[in-house]
Design a protein around this motif. Structure first.
Motif, mmCIF file in Angstrom:
data_model
loop_
_atom_site.group_PDB
_atom_site.id
_atom_site.type_symbol
_atom_site.label_atom_id
_atom_site.label_comp_id
_atom_site.label_asym_id
_atom_site.label_seq_id
_atom_site.Cartn_x
_atom_site.Cartn_y
_atom_site.Cartn_z
ATOM 1 N N ALA A 162 5.079 5.535 13.702
ATOM 2 C CA ALA A 162 4.091 5.198 14.727
ATOM 3 C C ALA A 162 2.708 5.646 14.269
ATOM 4 C CB ALA A 162 4.451 5.875 16.046
ATOM 5 N N ALA A 163 1.698 4.827 14.600
ATOM 6 C CA ALA A 163 0.326 5.187 14.260
ATOM 7 C C ALA A 163 -0.046 6.493 14.955
ATOM 8 C CB ALA A 163 -0.634 4.071 14.673
ATOM 9 N N MET A 164 -0.606 7.404 14.179
ATOM 10 C CA MET A 164 -1.029 8.695 14.718
ATOM 11 C C MET A 164 -2.094 9.258 13.791
ATOM 12 S SD MET A 164 2.206 11.144 13.661
ATOM 13 C CE MET A 164 3.422 9.982 14.305
ATOM 14 N N PRO A 165 -2.838 10.271 14.223
ATOM 15 C CA PRO A 165 -3.844 10.870 13.340
ATOM 16 C C PRO A 165 -3.198 11.452 12.081
ATOM 17 C CG PRO A 165 -4.174 11.573 15.608
ATOM 18 C CD PRO A 165 -2.861 10.867 15.574
ATOM 19 N N TYR A 166 -3.932 11.388 10.971
ATOM 20 C CA TYR A 166 -3.434 12.000 9.738
ATOM 21 C C TYR A 166 -3.077 13.470 9.959
ATOM 22 C CZ TYR A 166 -4.778 8.023 6.805
ATOM 23 O OH TYR A 166 -4.869 6.777 6.223
ATOM 24 N N GLU A 167 -3.781 14.128 10.839
ATOM 25 C CA GLU A 167 -3.511 15.535 11.137
ATOM 26 C C GLU A 167 -2.076 15.758 11.570
ATOM 27 O OE1 GLU A 167 -5.089 18.947 14.307
ATOM 28 O OE2 GLU A 167 -6.199 17.067 14.082
ATOM 29 N N GLU A 168 -1.456 14.746 12.190
ATOM 30 C CA GLU A 168 -0.122 14.899 12.760
ATOM 31 C C GLU A 168 0.973 14.211 11.944
ATOM 32 O OE1 GLU A 168 0.029 16.881 15.190
ATOM 33 O OE2 GLU A 168 -2.024 16.904 15.935
ATOM 34 N N ARG A 169 0.593 13.410 10.943
ATOM 35 C CA ARG A 169 1.572 12.559 10.243
ATOM 36 C C ARG A 169 2.298 13.338 9.149
ATOM 37 N NH1 ARG A 169 4.819 9.401 7.552
ATOM 38 N NH2 ARG A 169 4.456 7.131 7.579
ATOM 39 N N ALA A 170 3.588 13.545 9.339
ATOM 40 C CA ALA A 170 4.417 14.236 8.354
ATOM 41 C C ALA A 170 5.064 13.235 7.404
ATOM 42 C CB ALA A 170 5.488 15.061 9.063
ATOM 43 N N VAL A 171 5.521 13.723 6.264
ATOM 44 C CA VAL A 171 6.349 12.912 5.377
ATOM 45 C C VAL A 171 7.698 12.718 6.059
ATOM 46 C CG1 VAL A 171 7.487 12.779 3.134
ATOM 47 C CG2 VAL A 171 5.194 13.773 3.314
ATOM 48 N N CYS A 172 8.120 11.465 6.190
ATOM 49 C CA CYS A 172 9.360 11.160 6.916
ATOM 50 C C CYS A 172 10.560 10.973 5.993
ATOM 51 C CB CYS A 172 9.169 9.906 7.766
ATOM 52 S SG CYS A 172 7.881 10.053 9.022
ATOM 53 N N ASP A 173 10.321 10.500 4.774
ATOM 54 C CA ASP A 173 11.424 10.219 3.853
ATOM 55 C C ASP A 173 11.090 10.849 2.505
ATOM 56 O OD1 ASP A 173 13.240 9.076 1.997
ATOM 57 O OD2 ASP A 173 13.511 7.321 3.267
ATOM 58 N N GLU A 174 11.632 12.044 2.271
ATOM 59 C CA GLU A 174 11.301 12.770 1.047
ATOM 60 C C GLU A 174 11.781 12.041 -0.200
ATOM 61 O OE1 GLU A 174 9.451 15.275 0.627
ATOM 62 O OE2 GLU A 174 9.263 16.244 2.593
ATOM 63 N N ALA A 175 12.934 11.412 -0.134
ATOM 64 C CA ALA A 175 13.456 10.704 -1.308
ATOM 65 C C ALA A 175 12.539 9.533 -1.676
ATOM 66 C CB ALA A 175 14.879 10.221 -1.039
ATOM 67 N N LEU A 176 12.109 8.786 -0.679
ATOM 68 C CA LEU A 176 11.203 7.670 -0.943
ATOM 69 C C LEU A 176 9.880 8.179 -1.511
ATOM 70 C CD1 LEU A 176 10.998 4.544 -0.587
ATOM 71 C CD2 LEU A 176 9.803 5.017 1.569
ATOM 72 N N PHE A 177 9.372 9.267 -0.951
ATOM 73 C CA PHE A 177 8.120 9.843 -1.436
ATOM 74 C C PHE A 177 8.263 10.288 -2.890
ATOM 75 C CE2 PHE A 177 4.963 13.189 -1.957
ATOM 76 C CZ PHE A 177 3.829 12.629 -1.384
#
Length: 547
Positions: A162-177
């Protein structure tokens, strides 16, 4: 009073040539701009709800540097730089800012001008991570395919969220990252053998262990790569800037005088739109609204448990000020237009401790930075265009001009060998096809003659056309003359069909080549796709000599 219709705005344009840079004012004059801005700041005398602007600026700058040192040393060694910064309590501050993205090299170029300029003026360079902006996607565009038939695909470095401020956006899929550099290399392999993502991602993994925020993780790795290349700067999230006590004083002053600030804000936008002939009221940013007695303020509000940005609204109620998102949050502040803001500042700090976040929007981000924090702010082209609106807001609301900013950008294209088609070839081919419709006889004789024998029938048609062309136009024969020429042109089309087929094939080739050129020569690809050698040549050498 409406601002003058004749307000002047600079027209900034991205550099067109590969390796070309834009620095405005010229690179050699930026140190003088810093000195001029410092002299100008020393003349300002303004009261922000009971506090002197100059005193607030002095404490804000010290706090900014301290927080930037603390933040940067969490992932990057500063060595002696930290002590040197502490000794320079009144050093010039050179600032820039951008969202924590994998942006194109022209944006990254700004960071290196930032570092080199700070060194020239014996100052401190701080790059702000604009993390109050919304993170809408976690992908980059990558060219792939072949030189003749390239295409662009989106490549994710994290799953959608979901769209949210960068301040709040965590990495959701470590394997993909983690797999991102391998996927970049595979997709880019037809064109680039060793993209700098291979150098960047190990730094991200090494330097950002324990950091779960997507934007900060990317920014810290990129900043560590800058250090490896010799660029000395500090960084700090804009969210931390909004945590400064001096920001709370600035916020209180704007909210206490919001009717006047809103008028200056909207009038400056009207002036910009008139000057540029814009009818879209959302461009460059929307006006501040007035709804049911609530005035919209140029700030965002959200909470830790619900990180959806909402506009902040304000209304006066007796001796207090109500602030609200007009959704589910409302708070009362002890704040009036002429009153001291000390209690309101403590109330803002209490809201922050409870997870309520009030952050700057686009124009107020740089308004605060230029008013209280920096001796020069380095913008990209987009920021420079819009901050001219900020200049007008400040002059009308505060009654004085903000310190001058600089505009910095560059163009770097991926080093991919490909045929060099141009728009002139396209125009020429289209013109030749048009000529076949209106002057088919030119392809039946002379240079470029059609590969057919001009039959007796064709000769007769040509004779008819020449006769009509030689006939003077009168009101009585104009229509017959037009129809005669049109009929002759139509009758000749079968004789030039081979030439038409040839030109259409040529047109398709040119269109495909121009499409490929647009893909392969775009300046907007992420810096992670480029070879490190090309980037260092632009970012290090170009930052010192750019004009």
């Amino acid at each position: 009073m409406l601002m003058a219709e004749t307000a002047q705005y600079r027209r900034y344009r991205a550099p067109q040539e590969d390796g070309q840079v834009l620095v405005d004012p010229p690179r050699a004059s930026l140190a003088a701009v810093v000195a001029r801005n410092r002299r100008h700041a020393g003349t300002l005398d303004y009261d922000l709800q009971g506090r002197s602007l100059r005193k607030l600026a002095a404490t804000a700058r010290r706090s900014l540097v301290e927080r930037a040192v603390d933040y940067t040393t969490q992932y990057r060694e500063l060595g002696d730089a930290s002590a040197a910064i502490a000794r320079h309590a009144n050093a010039p501050l050179v600032l820039s800012g951008h969202q924590p993205q994998l942006y194109h090299p022209g944006v990254w170029y700004k960071n290196f001008v930032l570092g080199q300029l700070a060194g020239e003026v014996d100052g401190v360079a701080i790059h702000l991570l604009i993390d109050s902006d919304s993170c809408r996607t976690a992908t980059i565009r990558v060219p792939t395919g072949s030189v003749d038939l390239p295409r662009v695909e989106s490549l994710p470095f994290d799953i959608p969220a979901a769209a949210m401020p960068y301040e709040e956006r965590a990495v959701c899929d470590e394997a993909l990252f983690d797999s991102f550099p391998n996927r970049v290399a595979a997709m880019l392999r037809p064109f680039i053998a060793a993209p700098v993502v291979n150098e960047l991602w190990p730094l991200i993994r090494k330097r950002t262990s324990g950091e779960t925020n997507l934007g900060r993780r990317i920014a810290q790795g990129r900043h560590s790569l800058e250090a490896a290349w010799g660029n000395e700067t500090l960084e700090l999230p804009q969210s931390a800037v909004c945590g400064l006590r001096e920001f709370a004083w600035f916020l209180a002053h704007v909210l206490a005088h919001l009717p006047r600030f809103r008028a200056a804000y909207n009038e400056a936008l009207d002036s910009y739109r008139r000057a540029h002939g814009l009818r879209n009221r959302a461009h460059p940013v929307p006006d501040l609204a007035h709804e049911d007695g609530w005035l919209e303020a140029p700030f965002w509000i959200w909470s830790t448990d619900d990180p959806r940005r909402q506009p902040l609204f304000v209304r006066q109620r007796g001796g207090e000020l109500l602030i609200s998102d007009r959704q589910q949050r409302s708070f009362a502040l002890s704040l009036t237009e002429d009153g001291d803001a000390a209690i309101a500042v403590e109330q803002f700090e209490d809201l922050a401790a409870r997870g309520i976040k009030i952050r700057t929007r686009a124009l107020t981000t740089t308004l605060f930075a230029r008013l209280l924090l920096s001796d020069i702010f380095l913008h990209g082209i987009g920021g420079a265009k819009y901050d001219q609106v900020t200049n007008q807001i400040a002059e009308q609301f505060f009654g004085f001009a903000l310190p001058e900013f600089a505009t910095v950008s560059a163009t770097l294209r991926l080093p991919i060998d490909h045929p060099r088609s141009n728009a002139e070839q396209l125009l020429s081919t289209r013109q030749q096809l048009r000529e076949l419709n209106y002057h088919p006889e030119r392809s039946l004789s002379g240079d470029g003659a059609a590969t057919v024998q001009t039959s007796a029938n064709a000769a007769s048609i040509l004779a008819d056309k020449r006769r009509w062309l030689a006939t003077p136009v009168t009101p009585n024969n104009a229509r017959a003359r037009h129809l005669g020429i049109h009929a002759a042109n139509a009758a000749l089309q079968s004789f030039v069909q081979p030439r038409r087929d040839q030109l259409r094939r040529q047109l398709n080739t040119v269109v495909e080549a121009l499409h490929a050129k647009a893909i392969l020569e775009s300046r907007d690809y992420s810096f992670v796709l480029y070879p490190g050698e090309d980037l260092r040549r632009l970012l290090l050498d170009g930052a010192a000599a750019g004009e």
